[in-house]
Design a protein around this motif. Structure first.
Motif, PDB file in Angstrom:
ATOM      1  N   PRO A   4       0.844  -1.151  -0.002  1.00  0.00           N
ATOM      2  CA  PRO A   4       0.033   0.157   0.007  1.00  0.00           C
ATOM      3  C   PRO A   4       0.865   1.335  -0.015  1.00  0.00           C
ATOM      4  O   PRO A   4       2.033   1.094   0.580  1.00  0.00           O
ATOM      5  CB  PRO A   4      -0.850  -0.227   1.454  1.00  0.00           C
ATOM      6  N   PRO A   5       0.467   2.291  -0.718  1.00  0.00           N
ATOM      7  CA  PRO A   5       1.231   3.736  -0.524  1.00  0.00           C
ATOM      8  C   PRO A   5       1.349   3.974   0.816  1.00  0.00           C
ATOM      9  O   PRO A   5       0.640   3.715   1.666  1.00  0.00           O
ATOM     10  CB  PRO A   5       0.341   4.559  -1.230  1.00  0.00           C
ATOM     11  N   LYS A   6       2.686   4.638   0.941  1.00  0.00           N
ATOM     12  CA  LYS A   6       3.107   5.149   2.241  1.00  0.00           C
ATOM     13  C   LYS A   6       2.990   6.400   2.393  1.00  0.00           C
ATOM     14  O   LYS A   6       3.519   7.337   1.651  1.00  0.00           O
ATOM     15  CB  LYS A   6       4.641   4.834   2.501  1.00  0.00           C
ATOM     16  N   PHE A   7       2.157   6.844   3.215  1.00  0.00           N
ATOM     17  CA  PHE A   7       1.891   8.457   3.444  1.00  0.00           C
ATOM     18  C   PHE A   7       2.800   9.138   4.464  1.00  0.00           C
ATOM     19  O   PHE A   7       2.980   8.408   5.500  1.00  0.00           O
ATOM     20  CB  PHE A   7       0.510   8.623   3.676  1.00  0.00           C
ATOM     21  N   ARG A   8       3.050  10.394   4.210  1.00  0.00           N
ATOM     22  CA  ARG A   8       4.056  10.795   5.107  1.00  0.00           C
ATOM     23  C   ARG A   8       3.037  11.306   6.533  1.00  0.00           C
ATOM     24  O   ARG A   8       1.919  11.497   6.347  1.00  0.00           O
ATOM     25  CB  ARG A   8       4.413  12.392   4.475  1.00  0.00           C
ATOM     26  N   LYS A   9       3.900  11.614   7.485  1.00  0.00           N
ATOM     27  CA  LYS A   9       2.987  12.003   8.735  1.00  0.00           C
ATOM     28  C   LYS A   9       3.768  13.296   9.134  1.00  0.00           C
ATOM     29  O   LYS A   9       4.844  13.430   9.546  1.00  0.00           O
ATOM     30  CB  LYS A   9       3.453  10.743   9.889  1.00  0.00           C
ATOM     31  N   ILE A  10       2.684  14.175   8.966  1.00  0.00           N
ATOM     32  CA  ILE A  10       3.079  15.681   9.247  1.00  0.00           C
ATOM     33  C   ILE A  10       2.521  16.265  10.325  1.00  0.00           C
ATOM     34  O   ILE A  10       1.248  16.012  10.556  1.00  0.00           O
ATOM     35  CB  ILE A  10       3.036  16.598   7.935  1.00  0.00           C
ATOM     36  N   ILE A  11       3.492  16.952  11.069  1.00  0.00           N
ATOM     37  CA  ILE A  11       2.900  17.615  12.509  1.00  0.00           C
ATOM     38  C   ILE A  11       3.216  19.275  12.117  1.00  0.00           C
ATOM     39  O   ILE A  11       4.099  19.358  11.481  1.00  0.00           O
ATOM     40  CB  ILE A  11       3.624  17.198  13.610  1.00  0.00           C
ATOM     41  N   HIS A  12       1.882  19.733  12.184  1.00  0.00           N
ATOM     42  CA  HIS A  12       2.214  21.478  12.282  1.00  0.00           C
ATOM     43  C   HIS A  12       1.816  21.960  13.528  1.00  0.00           C
ATOM     44  O   HIS A  12       0.954  21.827  14.311  1.00  0.00           O
ATOM     45  CB  HIS A  12       1.054  22.000  11.516  1.00  0.00           C
ATOM     46  N   VAL A  13       2.953  22.421  14.059  1.00  0.00           N
ATOM     47  CA  VAL A  13       2.879  22.869  15.613  1.00  0.00           C
ATOM     48  C   VAL A  13       2.564  24.551  15.687  1.00  0.00           C
ATOM     49  O   VAL A  13       3.512  25.009  14.868  1.00  0.00           O
ATOM     50  CB  VAL A  13       4.088  22.605  16.471  1.00  0.00           C
ATOM     51  N   ASP A  14       1.841  24.977  16.247  1.00  0.00           N
ATOM     52  CA  ASP A  14       1.481  26.332  16.127  1.00  0.00           C
ATOM     53  C   ASP A  14       1.174  26.808  17.857  1.00  0.00           C
ATOM     54  O   ASP A  14       0.602  26.270  18.455  1.00  0.00           O
ATOM     55  CB  ASP A  14       0.182  26.556  15.701  1.00  0.00           C
ATOM     56  N   MET A  15       2.062  27.815  18.240  1.00  0.00           N
ATOM     57  CA  MET A  15       2.027  28.353  19.820  1.00  0.00           C
ATOM     58  C   MET A  15       0.800  29.157  19.845  1.00  0.00           C
ATOM     59  O   MET A  15       0.575  29.706  18.972  1.00  0.00           O
ATOM     60  CB  MET A  15       3.575  29.081  19.798  1.00  0.00           C
ATOM     61  N   ASP A  16       0.193  29.203  21.001  1.00  0.00           N
ATOM     62  CA  ASP A  16      -1.078  29.875  21.310  1.00  0.00           C
ATOM     63  C   ASP A  16      -0.527  31.266  21.978  1.00  0.00           C
ATOM     64  O   ASP A  16      -0.129  31.325  22.594  1.00  0.00           O
ATOM     65  CB  ASP A  16      -1.885  28.999  22.273  1.00  0.00           C
ATOM     66  N   ALA A  17      -1.247  32.089  20.738  1.00  0.00           N
ATOM     67  CA  ALA A  17      -0.917  33.462  21.050  1.00  0.00           C
ATOM     68  C   ALA A  17       0.625  33.918  21.728  1.00  0.00           C
ATOM     69  O   ALA A  17       0.685  34.443  22.842  1.00  0.00           O
ATOM     70  CB  ALA A  17      -2.147  34.117  22.087  1.00  0.00           C
ATOM     71  N   PHE A  18       1.426  33.497  20.810  1.00  0.00           N
ATOM     72  CA  PHE A  18       2.895  33.276  21.390  1.00  0.00           C
ATOM     73  C   PHE A  18       3.453  34.666  22.047  1.00  0.00           C
ATOM     74  O   PHE A  18       3.801  34.449  22.958  1.00  0.00           O
ATOM     75  CB  PHE A  18       3.766  33.028  20.120  1.00  0.00           C
TER      76      PHE A  18
END
Length: 367
Positions: A4-18
């Motif tokens: 089966p095709p291998k999908f990337r595992k991506i995380i987007h981290v966004d700080m809260d009201a940095f």
């Protein structure tokens, strides 16, 4: 059956009201109170707002005067970028404990590719949870995260359970998720594009998906094929640890509005010199010159011109800007002027990629 095709595992981290959260962290007296970073002067603009201030409608890029009207109890705090950079470095250090594939977007957000990671953890969801916990332990700040098969969906997902939350969109849920989403939630769809889509009867991802690529390209130009693909879960942009600079800019906000084009030219000469200096420092040149104009009512206008040759000198930049300035009459007085140079000589030719097959909804991966 095949592999089966291998999908990337991506995380987007966004700080809260940095920025605002850092200020509240450093000054306990500000905690729980509505604060705005920047924007305190008569012509100031809010750089960031705490969640307490956001409840009143205060937002970044808003006039400080308007913010004050919305929230009379608003506390303005001066920006401290050195401090924000210091905290950002601490956060990025945590990212690199898990992967070297980290693409910072700004001081407060980044993409991480954890398909193969230093912890050997197959679950991107658990990695995101660990990262958020470590950020809290080491900095005292909250972060939100989005987890999915590509950068586009991960970025949208990171906004869903803000603040201090995360959302995973596994492969089999990507298309249904996008179909049910209002197009205004799509990353890259701004106010103007949203209104145009609404006029065309495109309100949700499902509506967008029903349109042909020919229809979308006819109405949205080059962006049409992008919309055609992303709504089907197709977005092949990789996480790039070293991002190629796409443009270089400088801008000035004036202490008083300017209505005379002669005075504008004087300011644009100064800005052109600043852009020239930045280009030389980076050893860059560009073909596309963009003039940014912000009027007294805060409406924004951009005018662009693409030249046949790369330029970097203030004289040639100013020559192109003059043409753009006199392209049409100003509708009212101006509070800000800016110049940006794009289409730089550091960009590699793009490879044309054919759309890949839609995501197989039967595929189950540990996410």
């Amino acid at each position: 059956m095949g592999t089966p095709p291998k999908f990337r595992k991506i995380i987007h981290v966004d700080m809260d009201a940095f920025y605002a959260s850092v200020e509240q962290l450093d000054n306990p007296e500000l905690r729980g109170k509505p604060i705005a970073v920047g924007g305190s002067s008569a012509r100031g603009v809010v750089s960031a707002a705490s969640y307490e201030a956001r409840k009143f409608g205060v937002r970044s890029a808003m006039s400080g005067a308007i913010a004050r009207k919305l929230c009379p109890e608003l506390i303005f705090v001066k920006t401290n970028f050195e401090r924000y950079k210091e905290v950002s470095k601490q956060i990025r250090k945590i990212f690199f404990e898990y992967t070297d594939l980290v693409e910072p977007l700004s001081l407060d957000e980044a993409y991480l590719d954890v398909t193969e990671n230093k912890k050997g953890n197959p679950s991107a969801t658990l990695i995101a949870k660990e990262i958020r916990q470590k950020i809290k332990e080491r900095t005292g700040l909250n972060a939100s995260a989005g987890i999915s098969v590509n950068k586009f969906v991960a970025k949208i997902a990171s906004d869903i359970n803000k603040p201090n939350g995360q959302k995973t969109i596994p492969p089999e849920e990507v298309e249904p998720f996008l179909e049910n989403l209002d197009v205004k939630k799509f990353y890259g769809v701004g106010k103007v594009t949203k209104e145009k889509m609404y006029r065309l009867g495109i309100y949700t991802g499902k509506d967008l998906k029903e349109k042909s690529i020919e229809f979308l390209e006819e109405n949205f130009g080059k962006s049409g094929s992008f919309y055609f693909n992303v709504v089907r879960g197709i977005h092949n942009s990789k996480v790039k640890p070293t991002r190629t600079q796409k443009s270089l800019a400088a801008e000035h906000t004036f202490s008083e509005n300017i209505s005379s084009e002669i005075f504008m030219l004087e300011r644009l000469e100064e800005i052109s010199a600043e852009v020239e200096s930045r280009l030389k420092n980076k050893k860059l040149a560009g073909k596309t010159v963009t003039l940014k104009i912000k009027y007294r009512d805060f409406t924004l206008q951009t005018r662009s011109k693409t030249l046949p040759l790369y330029i970097a000198s203030r004289e040639l930049i100013l020559e192109a800007v003059k043409e753009l300035l006199f392209q049409e009459k100003m509708k009212e007085s101006v509070r800000l002027l800016g110049i940006s140079i794009s289409n730089l000589n550091n960009e590699k030719p793009r490879k044309t990629e054919l759309p890949k097959a839609s995501i197989d909804v039967q595929l189950k991966l540990e996410f």
